[in-house]
Design a protein around this motif. Structure first.
Motif, short mmCIF file in Angstrom:
data_model
loop_
_atom_site.label_atom_id
_atom_site.label_comp_id
_atom_site.label_asym_id
_atom_site.label_seq_id
_atom_site.Cartn_x
_atom_site.Cartn_y
_atom_site.Cartn_z
N ASN A 75 0.59 -1.36 -0.05
CA ASN A 75 0.09 0.08 0.08
C ASN A 75 0.97 1.11 0.12
N SER A 76 0.27 2.24 -0.32
CA SER A 76 1.09 3.52 -0.29
C SER A 76 2.39 3.56 -1.07
N LEU A 77 2.09 3.16 -2.38
CA LEU A 77 3.45 2.77 -2.88
C LEU A 77 4.15 4.03 -3.41
N LYS A 78 5.37 3.97 -3.41
CA LYS A 78 6.21 5.03 -3.90
C LYS A 78 7.18 4.60 -4.96
N PHE A 79 7.56 5.90 -5.72
CA PHE A 79 8.24 5.55 -6.87
C PHE A 79 9.69 4.44 -6.49
N GLU A 80 10.10 4.95 -5.38
CA GLU A 80 11.27 4.16 -5.23
C GLU A 80 11.04 2.62 -4.86
N ASP A 81 9.80 2.22 -4.73
CA ASP A 81 9.24 0.96 -4.71
C ASP A 81 9.68 0.14 -6.04
N THR A 82 9.65 0.84 -7.01
CA THR A 82 9.91 0.25 -8.48
C THR A 82 11.05 -0.82 -8.41
N ALA A 83 10.86 -2.14 -8.92
CA ALA A 83 11.83 -2.94 -8.88
C ALA A 83 11.09 -4.25 -9.30
N VAL A 84 12.09 -5.32 -9.73
CA VAL A 84 11.55 -6.79 -9.76
C VAL A 84 11.54 -7.32 -8.39
N TYR A 85 10.37 -7.91 -8.16
CA TYR A 85 10.09 -8.58 -6.58
C TYR A 85 10.18 -10.00 -6.99
N TYR A 86 10.99 -10.59 -5.92
CA TYR A 86 11.25 -11.99 -5.73
C TYR A 86 10.73 -12.65 -4.66
N CYS A 87 10.00 -13.55 -4.77
CA CYS A 87 9.89 -14.45 -3.43
C CYS A 87 10.93 -15.71 -3.32
N ALA A 88 11.07 -16.02 -2.03
CA ALA A 88 12.18 -16.85 -1.84
C ALA A 88 11.91 -17.66 -0.62
N ALA A 89 12.46 -18.92 -0.40
CA ALA A 89 12.11 -20.14 0.33
C ALA A 89 13.40 -20.12 1.43
N THR A 90 13.17 -20.22 2.59
CA THR A 90 14.63 -20.72 3.44
C THR A 90 13.84 -21.76 4.33
N PRO A 91 15.00 -22.96 4.59
CA PRO A 91 14.51 -23.67 5.62
C PRO A 91 14.99 -23.29 7.24
N TYR A 92 15.43 -21.89 7.13
CA TYR A 92 15.88 -21.74 8.42
C TYR A 92 14.80 -20.98 9.28
N SER A 93 14.92 -20.90 10.59
CA SER A 93 13.90 -20.10 11.33
C SER A 93 14.53 -19.09 11.83
N GLY A 94 14.01 -18.01 12.67
CA GLY A 94 14.29 -16.74 13.20
C GLY A 94 14.30 -15.71 12.29
N SER A 95 12.96 -15.35 12.22
CA SER A 95 12.65 -14.47 10.99
C SER A 95 13.53 -13.04 10.98
N VAL A 96 13.80 -12.44 12.16
CA VAL A 96 14.41 -11.33 12.20
C VAL A 96 15.92 -11.33 11.71
N SER A 97 16.36 -12.44 11.69
CA SER A 97 17.80 -12.67 11.13
C SER A 97 17.86 -13.07 9.51
N LEU A 98 16.59 -13.42 8.90
CA LEU A 98 16.68 -13.88 7.66
C LEU A 98 16.39 -12.71 6.69
N ILE A 99 17.41 -11.83 6.73
CA ILE A 99 17.35 -10.62 5.63
C ILE A 99 18.64 -10.65 4.53
#
Length: 126
Positions: free
Chosen positions: A84-108
């Motif tokens: 929501n509230s998209l900005k010009f700087e949000d323009t990009a190719v968006y990818y989804c990705a999967a990881t078997p690891y847990s610990g969401s705050v570290s998976l960046i």
């Protein structure tokens, strides 16, 4: 093995909304943490959001916090990114990705993710 296909990208005016979907195949989808990344022309791929395997934990990049929402439906093997509230700087190719690891705050980091979709283009006009 999980395979994923993104959809929902397109052209939108600044201030508008889009919802991206990432449909996954494979019986083990619900055991993966799922992330969204994006890459703008000439820039590094950057983290956007991640959701735990249960959907109970999410984490966002500061640049999208409060505007984007990640969610998943394990019964449908699908992860979503409501933007929501998209900005010009949000323009990009968006990818989804999967990881078997847990610990969401570290998976960046992109190297933490083992399986990637092909990407979907999001273009925000100013």
């Amino acid at each position: 093995q999980v395979q994923m296909v993104e959809s929902g990208g397109g052209l939108v005016q600044a201030g508008g909304s889009l919802r991206l979907s990432c449909a996954a195949s494979g019986r083990t989808f619900s055991s993966y943490s799922m992330g969204w990344f994006r890459q703008a022309p000439g820039k590094e791929r950057e983290f956007v959001a991640v959701i735990s395997w249960s959907g109970g934990v999410t984490y966002y990049a500061d640049s999208v916090k409060g505007r984007f929402t990640i969610s998943r439906d394990n019964a449908k093997n699908t992860v979503y990114l409501q933007m929501n509230s998209l900005k010009f700087e949000d323009t990009a190719v968006y990818y989804c990705a999967a990881t078997p690891y847990s610990g969401s705050v570290s998976l960046i980091k992109s190297y933490q993710y083992h399986i990637w979709g092909q990407g979907t283009q999001v273009t925000v006009s100013s």
